[in-house]
Design an enzyme around this catalytic site. Structure first.
Site, PDB file in Angstrom:
ATOM      1  N   GLU A 126       0.848  -1.198   0.000  1.00  0.00           N
ATOM      2  CA  GLU A 126       0.000   0.000   0.000  1.00  0.00           C
ATOM      3  C   GLU A 126       0.881   1.244   0.000  1.00  0.00           C
ATOM      4  OE1 GLU A 126      -0.862  -1.489   3.910  1.00  0.00           O
ATOM      5  OE2 GLU A 126      -1.131   0.558   4.630  1.00  0.00           O
ATOM      6  N   LYS A 128       2.841   4.557   0.951  1.00  0.00           N
ATOM      7  CA  LYS A 128       3.330   5.144   2.201  1.00  0.00           C
ATOM      8  C   LYS A 128       2.995   6.630   2.148  1.00  0.00           C
ATOM      9  CE  LYS A 128       7.370   5.343   5.189  1.00  0.00           C
ATOM     10  NZ  LYS A 128       7.435   6.762   5.460  1.00  0.00           N
ATOM     11  N   ASP A 130       2.836  10.465   2.997  1.00  0.00           N
ATOM     12  CA  ASP A 130       3.814  11.387   3.565  1.00  0.00           C
ATOM     13  C   ASP A 130       3.089  12.432   4.420  1.00  0.00           C
ATOM     14  OD1 ASP A 130       6.172  12.548   4.140  1.00  0.00           O
ATOM     15  OD2 ASP A 130       6.551  13.362   2.136  1.00  0.00           O
ATOM     16  N   TYR A 242      -4.380   2.743   8.510  1.00  0.00           N
ATOM     17  CA  TYR A 242      -3.613   1.622   7.964  1.00  0.00           C
ATOM     18  C   TYR A 242      -3.099   0.651   9.018  1.00  0.00           C
ATOM     19  CZ  TYR A 242       0.131   4.978   9.010  1.00  0.00           C
ATOM     20  OH  TYR A 242       0.942   5.881   9.628  1.00  0.00           O
ATOM     21  N   LYS A 330      11.100   2.717  -0.427  1.00  0.00           N
ATOM     22  CA  LYS A 330      11.071   4.155  -0.687  1.00  0.00           C
ATOM     23  C   LYS A 330      11.250   4.460  -2.170  1.00  0.00           C
ATOM     24  CE  LYS A 330      11.028   6.645   2.560  1.00  0.00           C
ATOM     25  NZ  LYS A 330      11.849   6.981   3.696  1.00  0.00           N
ATOM     26  N   CYS A 435      42.424  19.035  15.422  1.00  0.00           N
ATOM     27  CA  CYS A 435      41.039  19.376  15.708  1.00  0.00           C
ATOM     28  C   CYS A 435      40.846  20.881  15.527  1.00  0.00           C
ATOM     29  CB  CYS A 435      40.698  18.961  17.137  1.00  0.00           C
ATOM     30  SG  CYS A 435      39.095  19.578  17.666  1.00  0.00           S
ATOM     31  N   CYS A 438      39.965  22.450  19.230  1.00  0.00           N
ATOM     32  CA  CYS A 438      40.863  22.548  20.392  1.00  0.00           C
ATOM     33  C   CYS A 438      42.319  22.423  20.007  1.00  0.00           C
ATOM     34  CB  CYS A 438      40.493  21.501  21.446  1.00  0.00           C
ATOM     35  SG  CYS A 438      40.925  19.822  20.987  1.00  0.00           S
ATOM     36  N   CYS A 453      39.480  13.650  17.106  1.00  0.00           N
ATOM     37  CA  CYS A 453      40.232  14.528  17.987  1.00  0.00           C
ATOM     38  C   CYS A 453      40.559  13.745  19.256  1.00  0.00           C
ATOM     39  CB  CYS A 453      39.365  15.750  18.315  1.00  0.00           C
ATOM     40  SG  CYS A 453      39.856  16.620  19.802  1.00  0.00           S
ATOM     41  N   CYS A 459      38.435  19.008  24.937  1.00  0.00           N
ATOM     42  CA  CYS A 459      37.963  19.604  23.677  1.00  0.00           C
ATOM     43  C   CYS A 459      36.558  20.167  23.900  1.00  0.00           C
ATOM     44  CB  CYS A 459      37.936  18.553  22.569  1.00  0.00           C
ATOM     45  SG  CYS A 459      37.196  19.175  21.047  1.00  0.00           S
TER      46      CYS A 459
HETATM   47  S1  IVH Z   1       2.583   0.971   9.018  1.00  0.00           S
HETATM   48  C1  IVH Z   1       4.410  -0.875  12.785  1.00  0.00           C
HETATM   49  N1  IVH Z   1       1.613   1.926   6.792  1.00  0.00           N
HETATM   50  O1  IVH Z   1       5.520   5.734   7.900  1.00  0.00           O
HETATM   51  C2  IVH Z   1       4.296  -0.138  11.511  1.00  0.00           C
HETATM   52  N2  IVH Z   1       3.024   3.349   8.085  1.00  0.00           N
HETATM   53  O2  IVH Z   1       8.356   5.269   8.347  1.00  0.00           O
HETATM   54  C3  IVH Z   1       3.312   0.930  11.544  1.00  0.00           C
HETATM   55  N3  IVH Z   1       3.304   5.585   7.151  1.00  0.00           N
HETATM   56  O3  IVH Z   1       5.448   5.997  11.383  1.00  0.00           O
HETATM   57  C4  IVH Z   1       3.334   1.779  10.364  1.00  0.00           C
HETATM   58  N4  IVH Z   1       2.019   5.304   5.392  1.00  0.00           N
HETATM   59  O4  IVH Z   1       3.740   7.378  10.047  1.00  0.00           O
HETATM   60  C5  IVH Z   1       2.396   2.169   7.860  1.00  0.00           C
HETATM   61  N5  IVH Z   1       0.640   2.671   4.827  1.00  0.00           N
HETATM   62  C6  IVH Z   1       1.404   2.895   5.875  1.00  0.00           C
HETATM   63  C7  IVH Z   1       2.039   4.149   6.084  1.00  0.00           C
HETATM   64  C8  IVH Z   1       2.846   4.319   7.198  1.00  0.00           C
HETATM   65  C9  IVH Z   1       2.777   6.150   6.057  1.00  0.00           C
HETATM   66  C10 IVH Z   1       4.234   6.253   8.080  1.00  0.00           C
HETATM   67  C11 IVH Z   1       3.915   6.084   9.540  1.00  0.00           C
HETATM   68  C12 IVH Z   1       5.143   5.466  10.140  1.00  0.00           C
HETATM   69  C13 IVH Z   1       6.185   5.823   9.137  1.00  0.00           C
HETATM   70  C14 IVH Z   1       7.341   4.862   9.185  1.00  0.00           C
END
Ligand code: IVH
Length: 714
Positions: A126, A128, A130, A242, A330, A435, A438, A453, A459
């Site tokens: 699914e 991710k 932002d 999610y 990512k 350094c 210092c 250092c 320092c």
């Molecule tokens: S699952 C235990 N699903 O990404 C795992 N996270 O980098 C719980 N996020 O802190 C997270 N979309 O804020 C999950 N479809 C998705 C997500 C998601 C965005 C964020 C979330 C998490 C962060 C981790």
């Protein structure tokens, strides 16, 4: 405060200092303005300072700060929220960047679970989102609390604000009695543009400079974290569910069905969620989502894969901060070209000399970047930490035209150099051998990529960085005592903080001082006494946080907690480290038996405790504290809590890694060899010398089923 020196007469040093001051003053003004809590600047003053900041930046572009007020506008954050302790920790995700990383993830999962080649395993994939994560707690179908993630254990109570979000139902029908729904708060592109346009229009009408958000995520964060929920109400926030935290009964047997259940309960869930059976299918879905990215109407920064079967998720469990059953794949980093104007050397708390690229500010993926890490001297000459050639061996020089890349929250890096644009008179960068702070020698030990250092606590840079680490999140985390204040107190003449113990004598020293803190600029009666109270609050500290706070090289947060769990009390830890000798003896072996502690970390711990000055400084600190014994994460009534267990022979119902992780989650210590300290040996078929040794020492021995019965998993 802004000085009266004309910008054209400012020296570089003065400009740097003034930009730092302006960043603080204007950030504070933004907070005050957005929360409408306690306005401190008139509009005219605000505009004047903003203009001055812009003028200084225009004259000294290389000094433009990462947190420059010209870019970071509007995202007001507040300390004014109540704290919420999450019933189930809110974790982050490990990252995958390449297809191979995804294949490795699937293989790791299969291996951990001990799956045969013929057995398939399903994953969900699914987008991710932002934005920022939010946990919504429902009791008997009523929304009772909403909290931000915070540090994962403790977040901010934003209940009133969350109630203003249309996607967040306040009442649920047919939900479990206790249900914590987790997901992401975000702002759509269209709403973000409209919000900024409205801000700009309002500013134009009053002749002020507009205060705009840099990107939708900042806008979402700034909008959710408003002390005045009527401001949040007018911000068009959205929410995708999610995940979940505490639940009084399972939502469904699989991730996919659990999300469907959340949808049926009235939550928005992401329509691009798919179930896939192989790494290839996951990667294919990733590319499909990537193709749609620009048209989604909201920001995403990757695709999240999760093991579908929730029983398997439970077996896989967690590493210290991330689940084994999920990963974030990512999208590729964002790139941009700019000039490298200078290379500065920063000295860290362990003396590491870190080169930092000062760049002509450039926008990379919506964020203005003016600094990038150059890692170490090898990186500058075109080699990685293993000595292998990177960037086709091109070195990096001041004056170069360089490619900068930024992936998510990762510190920007220099990816490439355009030799065609290299100035003719440029010279290779010479890494300092002393350094810069210092003047001590900076030595590079064999096998170490980093030059350090040797000044130790003489320092000032190391001392200040150690103190900053000491007060940071994860360590002592003292309200009102952050990096800025540490820098101020370190050089303060009447009330200096030179080492951690000095923090805890601050109140007493202040009461004896002629120049009281409350009378200083930036402080008053209330803020000074708040600071002393916040310090006193942290006199009582868990052992793991103290150990992490000491900032010993190689000893990170999760290792500190594991070590604390192993020794239990400061007394035991101190005795063990004082009596240990590097490389030999029972105390050394015991240290190495701690899960996650290797020889390098153990040596660093032992050496620190034997170093006279360091030790004296630690003793002075400890005298000020009440150190809380380590609490086991597992329930104390687990039948194996506190026991030392050894696994040997073939395990048939779980892999060795799973057995170890499960035992540790129940508060047991898992050792690799049988000794007088072993409480229990779990022996599968083929157990050899360990079983014999256990017998000779009278250590209780059981088989795999006996173990599962003991821990209640059979
Ligand atoms: S699952 C235990 N699903 O990404 C795992 N996270 O980098 C719980 N996020 O802190 C997270 N979309 O804020 C999950 N479809 C998705 C997500 C998601 C965005 C964020 C979330 C998490 C962060 C981790």
């Amino acid at each position: 405060m802004a000085s009266s020196i004309p910008v054209s007469h400012l020296s570089e040093e003065q400009a740097r200092e003034e930009l730092a001051d302006l960043a603080v003053i204007l950030a504070q003004a933004n907070t005050d303005y957005h929360t409408a809590d306690r306005p401190t600047l008139t509009d005219a003053d605000y505009d004047r300072l903003k203009r001055r900041n812009a003028e200084i930046e225009a004259r000294f572009p290389s000094l433009k700060r990462v947190d420059s007020p010209s870019e970071q506008i509007g995202a007001a954050v507040s300390d004014g929220f109540g704290k919420v302790s999450h019933a189930v920790r809110m974790l982050s995700l490990g990252n995958a960047f390449t297809d191979d990383d995804v294949v490795d993830f699937c293989d790791r999962v299969r291996k951990y679970l001990g799956l045969r080649d013929s057995e398939t395993i399903a994953f969900t994939a699914e987008p991710k989102i932002d934005g920022l994560s939010l946990s919504l707690r429902y009791e008997n179908g009523q929304l009772v609390q909403a909290a931000t993630r915070g540090d994962g254990e403790i977040g901010e109570n934003v209940t009133e604000n969350a109630k203003t979000i249309a996607d967040v139902p306040q009442v649920l029908q047919g939900a479990p009695d206790v249900l914590e729904v987790r997901g992401e708060v975000y702002m759509s592109h269209a709403d973000f543009e409209a919000l900024n346009a409205a801000q700009a229009e309002r500013a134009a009408a009053t002749g002020k400079e507009p205060r705009l958000f840099a990107n939708p995520r900042n806008a979402a964060a700034g909008s959710l974290r408003q002390l005045d929920s009527s401001i949040t109400r007018n911000r068009p926030l959205k929410f995708f569910a999610y995940a979940w935290g505490e639940v009084s009964e399972p939502l469904a047997p699989t991730q996919f069905e659990a999300i469907a259940r959340l949808k049926a309960l009235g939550f928005s869930t992401n329509p691009l969620t798919r179930r896939c059976d192989t790494a290839e299918a996951l990667i294919q879905h990733y590319h499909q989502i990537e193709d749609q990215r620009a048209d989604l109407g909201y920001d995403i920064d990757g695709v999240v894969y999760k093991v579908d079967d929730l029983t398997l998720q439970g077996r896989l469990g967690f590493r210290s901060t991330t689940p084994r059953w999920a990963i974030a794949h990512k999208f590729p980093a964002e790139l941009a070209w700019t000039w490298l104007q200078d290379i500065d050397i920063q000295v860290g708390r362990t003396g590491a000399l870190s080169p930092v690229a000062r760049l002509q500010p450039v926008t990379v993926g919506g964020v203005v970047v003016s600094n990038a890490t150059l890692h170490n001297e090898d990186y500058i000459i075109g080699r990685d930490s293993k000595g292998e050639v990177i960037r086709d061996g091109k070195d990096i020089r001041i004056g170069d035209w360089v490619q900068v890349y930024r992936a998510g929250d990762v510190i920007p890096k220099i990816a490439d150099v355009d030799l065609a644009k290299r100035p003719e008179d440029s010279k290779p960068y010479v890494f300092p051998s002393r350094c810069p702070q210092c003047g001590s020698d900076a030595i590079r030990e064999e096998g170490d990529a980093v030059r350090r250092c040797v000044g130790g606590i003489i320092c000032p840079a190391q001392a200040v960085e150690k103190l900053k680490h000491f007060v940071s999140r994860g360590a002592f985390d003292i309200d009102g005592l952050g990096a800025k204040q540490i820098e101020m107190f370190y050089t303060d003449e009447s009330l200096p903080i030179k080492e951690p113990a000095d923090i805890f004598t601050l109140r007493a020293r202040d009461s004896q001082s002629l120049t009281r803190l409350k009378d200083r600029e930036g402080y008053g009666d209330k803020s000074a006494s708040n600071l002393f109270d916040a310090i006193d609050e942290k006199r009582s500290i868990p052992l793991g946080k103290l150990l992490f706070g000491l900032g010993i090289r190689h000893v990170g947060e999760s290792a500190s907690n594991l070590i604390a769990n192993h020794f239990g009390s400061w007394q035991q830890l101190e005795d063990a480290l004082t009596s240990a000798t590097v490389g030999e003896g029972a105390a050394w072996e015991d240290l190495l038996s701690v899960d996650g502690v290797g020889a390098v970390m153990a040596a660093s711990l032992v050496t620190t405790f034997h170093q006279e000055q360091e030790r004296a400084s630690i003793d002075r600190l400890v005298a000020q504290l009440e150190i809380r014994n380590a609490e086991k994460r597992a329930s104390a009534d687990s039948p194996v809590a506190g026991q030392t267990v050894v696994f040997t022979g073939t395990l048939e119902k779980m892999t060795r890694a799973e057995a170890k992780a499960r035992a540790e989650s129940l508060g047991a210590k898992v050792a690799g060899s049988v000794s007088g300290k072993t409480d229990l040996l779990v022996a599968g078929p083929g157990a050899g010398s360990k079983a014999k040794k256990a017998e000779s020492l009278g250590v209780k021995t059981i088989d795999e089923d006996g173990w599962l019965a003991l821990i209640g998993d059979l």
